[in-house]
Write a protein that holds these residues in place. Sequence first.
Motif, PDB file in Angstrom:
ATOM      1  N   ILE A 238       0.871  -1.189   0.000  1.00  0.00           N
ATOM      2  CA  ILE A 238       0.000   0.000   0.000  1.00  0.00           C
ATOM      3  C   ILE A 238       0.899   1.226   0.000  1.00  0.00           C
ATOM      4  CG2 ILE A 238      -1.822   1.235   1.240  1.00  0.00           C
ATOM      5  CD1 ILE A 238      -2.396  -1.620   2.544  1.00  0.00           C
ATOM      6  N   VAL A 239       1.049   1.843  -1.156  1.00  0.00           N
ATOM      7  CA  VAL A 239       2.046   2.913  -1.304  1.00  0.00           C
ATOM      8  C   VAL A 239       1.428   4.266  -1.680  1.00  0.00           C
ATOM      9  CG1 VAL A 239       3.929   1.327  -1.847  1.00  0.00           C
ATOM     10  CG2 VAL A 239       2.520   2.243  -3.708  1.00  0.00           C
ATOM     11  N   HIS A 240       0.093   4.355  -1.637  1.00  0.00           N
ATOM     12  CA  HIS A 240      -0.544   5.636  -1.957  1.00  0.00           C
ATOM     13  C   HIS A 240      -1.704   5.871  -0.992  1.00  0.00           C
ATOM     14  CE1 HIS A 240      -1.207   9.025  -4.745  1.00  0.00           C
ATOM     15  NE2 HIS A 240      -2.451   8.918  -4.328  1.00  0.00           N
ATOM     16  N   PHE A 241      -1.737   7.060  -0.419  1.00  0.00           N
ATOM     17  CA  PHE A 241      -2.779   7.408   0.543  1.00  0.00           C
ATOM     18  C   PHE A 241      -3.471   8.697   0.117  1.00  0.00           C
ATOM     19  CE2 PHE A 241       0.322   4.815   2.730  1.00  0.00           C
ATOM     20  CZ  PHE A 241      -0.459   3.917   3.442  1.00  0.00           C
ATOM     21  N   ALA A 242      -4.721   8.841   0.531  1.00  0.00           N
ATOM     22  CA  ALA A 242      -5.519  10.004   0.125  1.00  0.00           C
ATOM     23  C   ALA A 242      -5.180  11.258   0.919  1.00  0.00           C
ATOM     24  CB  ALA A 242      -7.002   9.679   0.280  1.00  0.00           C
ATOM     25  N   ILE A 243      -4.413  11.095   2.009  1.00  0.00           N
ATOM     26  CA  ILE A 243      -4.055  12.240   2.864  1.00  0.00           C
ATOM     27  C   ILE A 243      -2.539  12.234   3.107  1.00  0.00           C
ATOM     28  CG2 ILE A 243      -6.295  12.339   4.039  1.00  0.00           C
ATOM     29  CD1 ILE A 243      -4.879  10.847   6.396  1.00  0.00           C
ATOM     30  N   PRO A 244      -1.963  13.375   3.516  1.00  0.00           N
ATOM     31  CA  PRO A 244      -0.526  13.399   3.829  1.00  0.00           C
ATOM     32  C   PRO A 244      -0.227  12.537   5.046  1.00  0.00           C
ATOM     33  CG  PRO A 244      -1.411  15.634   3.615  1.00  0.00           C
ATOM     34  CD  PRO A 244      -2.584  14.704   3.661  1.00  0.00           C
ATOM     35  N   GLU A 263      12.566   2.450   4.567  1.00  0.00           N
ATOM     36  CA  GLU A 263      12.445   1.812   3.240  1.00  0.00           C
ATOM     37  C   GLU A 263      11.027   2.002   2.689  1.00  0.00           C
ATOM     38  OE1 GLU A 263      13.520  -2.279   3.705  1.00  0.00           O
ATOM     39  OE2 GLU A 263      15.579  -1.829   4.333  1.00  0.00           O
ATOM     40  N   TYR A 264      10.051   1.837   3.564  1.00  0.00           N
ATOM     41  CA  TYR A 264       8.643   1.977   3.164  1.00  0.00           C
ATOM     42  C   TYR A 264       8.330   3.419   2.755  1.00  0.00           C
ATOM     43  CZ  TYR A 264       3.508   1.695   3.665  1.00  0.00           C
ATOM     44  OH  TYR A 264       2.149   1.739   3.454  1.00  0.00           O
ATOM     45  N   ALA A 265       8.781   4.377   3.560  1.00  0.00           N
ATOM     46  CA  ALA A 265       8.518   5.791   3.267  1.00  0.00           C
ATOM     47  C   ALA A 265       9.053   6.180   1.887  1.00  0.00           C
ATOM     48  CB  ALA A 265       9.145   6.673   4.343  1.00  0.00           C
ATOM     49  N   ALA A 266      10.192   5.607   1.518  1.00  0.00           N
ATOM     50  CA  ALA A 266      10.819   5.926   0.225  1.00  0.00           C
ATOM     51  C   ALA A 266       9.975   5.437  -0.960  1.00  0.00           C
ATOM     52  CB  ALA A 266      12.212   5.321   0.164  1.00  0.00           C
ATOM     53  N   ILE A 268       6.535   5.328  -0.911  1.00  0.00           N
ATOM     54  CA  ILE A 268       5.187   5.916  -0.917  1.00  0.00           C
ATOM     55  C   ILE A 268       5.105   7.032  -1.960  1.00  0.00           C
ATOM     56  CG2 ILE A 268       3.548   7.256   0.476  1.00  0.00           C
ATOM     57  CD1 ILE A 268       4.371   5.505   2.861  1.00  0.00           C
ATOM     58  N   THR A 269       4.057   6.967  -2.802  1.00  0.00           N
ATOM     59  CA  THR A 269       3.945   7.884  -3.948  1.00  0.00           C
ATOM     60  C   THR A 269       3.112   9.124  -3.635  1.00  0.00           C
ATOM     61  OG1 THR A 269       2.048   6.597  -4.740  1.00  0.00           O
ATOM     62  CG2 THR A 269       4.216   6.009  -5.617  1.00  0.00           C
ATOM     63  N   SER A 270       2.368   9.110  -2.529  1.00  0.00           N
ATOM     64  CA  SER A 270       1.596  10.283  -2.101  1.00  0.00           C
ATOM     65  C   SER A 270       2.441  11.074  -1.096  1.00  0.00           C
ATOM     66  CB  SER A 270       0.267   9.827  -1.493  1.00  0.00           C
ATOM     67  OG  SER A 270       0.484   8.826  -0.512  1.00  0.00           O
ATOM     68  N   PRO A 271       2.004  12.291  -0.707  1.00  0.00           N
ATOM     69  CA  PRO A 271       2.815  13.099   0.217  1.00  0.00           C
ATOM     70  C   PRO A 271       3.171  12.347   1.502  1.00  0.00           C
ATOM     71  CG  PRO A 271       1.081  14.427  -0.728  1.00  0.00           C
ATOM     72  CD  PRO A 271       0.818  13.027  -1.186  1.00  0.00           C
ATOM     73  N   CYS A 272       4.474  12.261   1.771  1.00  0.00           N
ATOM     74  CA  CYS A 272       4.966  11.485   2.916  1.00  0.00           C
ATOM     75  C   CYS A 272       6.236  12.130   3.444  1.00  0.00           C
ATOM     76  CB  CYS A 272       5.245  10.045   2.486  1.00  0.00           C
ATOM     77  SG  CYS A 272       5.953   9.013   3.785  1.00  0.00           S
ATOM     78  N   LYS A 273       6.306  12.276   4.759  1.00  0.00           N
ATOM     79  CA  LYS A 273       7.483  12.870   5.397  1.00  0.00           C
ATOM     80  C   LYS A 273       7.998  11.924   6.472  1.00  0.00           C
ATOM     81  CE  LYS A 273       9.018  17.170   7.584  1.00  0.00           C
ATOM     82  NZ  LYS A 273       8.663  18.550   7.936  1.00  0.00           N
ATOM     83  N   LEU A 274       9.322  11.858   6.627  1.00  0.00           N
ATOM     84  CA  LEU A 274       9.952  11.033   7.659  1.00  0.00           C
ATOM     85  C   LEU A 274      10.771  11.941   8.567  1.00  0.00           C
ATOM     86  CD1 LEU A 274      10.809   8.295   8.895  1.00  0.00           C
ATOM     87  CD2 LEU A 274      12.542   8.126   7.103  1.00  0.00           C
ATOM     88  N   ILE A 275      10.444  11.957   9.869  1.00  0.00           N
ATOM     89  CA  ILE A 275      11.179  12.762  10.845  1.00  0.00           C
ATOM     90  C   ILE A 275      11.978  11.812  11.741  1.00  0.00           C
ATOM     91  CG2 ILE A 275      11.007  14.427  12.735  1.00  0.00           C
ATOM     92  CD1 ILE A 275       8.277  15.301  11.568  1.00  0.00           C
ATOM     93  N   TRP A 276      13.293  12.016  11.791  1.00  0.00           N
ATOM     94  CA  TRP A 276      14.170  11.145  12.588  1.00  0.00           C
ATOM     95  C   TRP A 276      14.404  11.739  13.979  1.00  0.00           C
ATOM     96  CZ3 TRP A 276      15.072   6.319  11.514  1.00  0.00           C
ATOM     97  CH2 TRP A 276      15.130   5.878  10.193  1.00  0.00           C
ATOM     98  N   PHE A 277      14.506  10.843  14.950  1.00  0.00           N
ATOM     99  CA  PHE A 277      14.861  11.215  16.321  1.00  0.00           C
ATOM    100  C   PHE A 277      16.129  10.440  16.673  1.00  0.00           C
ATOM    101  CE2 PHE A 277      10.541  12.303  15.737  1.00  0.00           C
ATOM    102  CZ  PHE A 277      10.321  13.426  16.522  1.00  0.00           C
ATOM    103  N   ASP A 278      17.243  11.169  16.719  1.00  0.00           N
ATOM    104  CA  ASP A 278      18.564  10.519  16.794  1.00  0.00           C
ATOM    105  C   ASP A 278      18.895   9.930  18.154  1.00  0.00           C
ATOM    106  OD1 ASP A 278      19.138  10.996  14.124  1.00  0.00           O
ATOM    107  OD2 ASP A 278      19.979  12.981  14.529  1.00  0.00           O
ATOM    108  N   HIS A 279      18.146  10.297  19.176  1.00  0.00           N
ATOM    109  CA  HIS A 279      18.431   9.798  20.527  1.00  0.00           C
ATOM    110  C   HIS A 279      17.254   8.987  21.075  1.00  0.00           C
ATOM    111  CE1 HIS A 279      21.930  12.386  20.388  1.00  0.00           C
ATOM    112  NE2 HIS A 279      21.140  13.371  20.015  1.00  0.00           N
ATOM    113  N   SER A 280      16.542   8.324  20.179  1.00  0.00           N
ATOM    114  CA  SER A 280      15.360   7.557  20.575  1.00  0.00           C
ATOM    115  C   SER A 280      15.370   6.154  19.990  1.00  0.00           C
ATOM    116  CB  SER A 280      14.074   8.260  20.099  1.00  0.00           C
ATOM    117  OG  SER A 280      13.866   9.462  20.790  1.00  0.00           O
TER     118      SER A 280
END
Length: 305
Positions: A238-244, A263-266, A268-280
């Motif tokens: 499932i690589v496309h969603f109707a919302i961000p 890997e999954y986020a890369a 996804i064809t609809s708007p998708c953002k990945l935020i990293w937390f380096d100490h978590s």
Amino acid sequence: MSSTSVIENVIINGTKLYFSISSKQGRRPIILYLHGGPGDACIPLTKKFNSELEDHFIFVNLEQRGSGLSYYKFSPEENLSINTMVEDIHQFVLYLLKRLKQDKLIIMGHSWGTVLGLYFIQMYPDLVTQYIGIGQVVNMKRNIDLQKAFLRTKMKNTAKLDQLNFVHEPTKASLKLTKMIVAYGGSIYGAKNYRKLIWPFISAKDYSFKDLIHRLQGSKQSIQYFWEELMDVNFENIVHFAIPITFCEGRHDHHVSSQLTAEYAAKITSPCKLIWFDHSGHFPQWEEPTKFNQEIIMLLDSQAN
């Protein structure tokens, strides 16, 4: 900053469900938080670590059917499934939107809650403006392979790992595997236990001693009823969603692999953002709460403008 949210309850699909809700309401955007587990109700944790969000949103944390304050003893006659939980969320969302006179809200899920969240936004995209997944579940079977690989890099003796029987006792084996992940620092970054996440419950005004017992019972029964179905979850196709959608991932999450999520986020064809937390690890919302709260405020402010 202390939380000003209050505890309420409502009957949803014949079951009394408890939730926390910001006392400041007005026309703020609504965030509905779906806890992990299954069964890991967490109102004391969001009240302690995420109260800053209450200044910007109507923040609602639902304690799911049979969990925490919403505890009751499950019975086999209920035929409970993941779909039961998604339908509870659907009816609860309709209740919230009507009560608060809004058309849509933001879904925020953690771990097991991301399973419910992704199913929900596929079924009811018209009710949601944005989805935020924390410790996102992607493919549980692949996750087990990555958990094993992580442990092999940490364990001097892998005999206990090799003895896990995923063929005849899949639930028991995967739960033991998860306990090993915690013990070897793959769940909370820099820790080998959950002490940091236990004290807020013990000191919480909203949880009596009986409620603490119910939370443990709720977690145990939810695992018993839902774990087998959870093990078959796979969103990779499932690589496309109707919302961000946005994923908030701990760099050191080996509990629910953040590598899999990246890997999954890369893909996804609809708007998708990945935020990293380096100490978590698996709990960036509570391991790095200041950064997490600020990231959510900035993310949703930017989308609103």
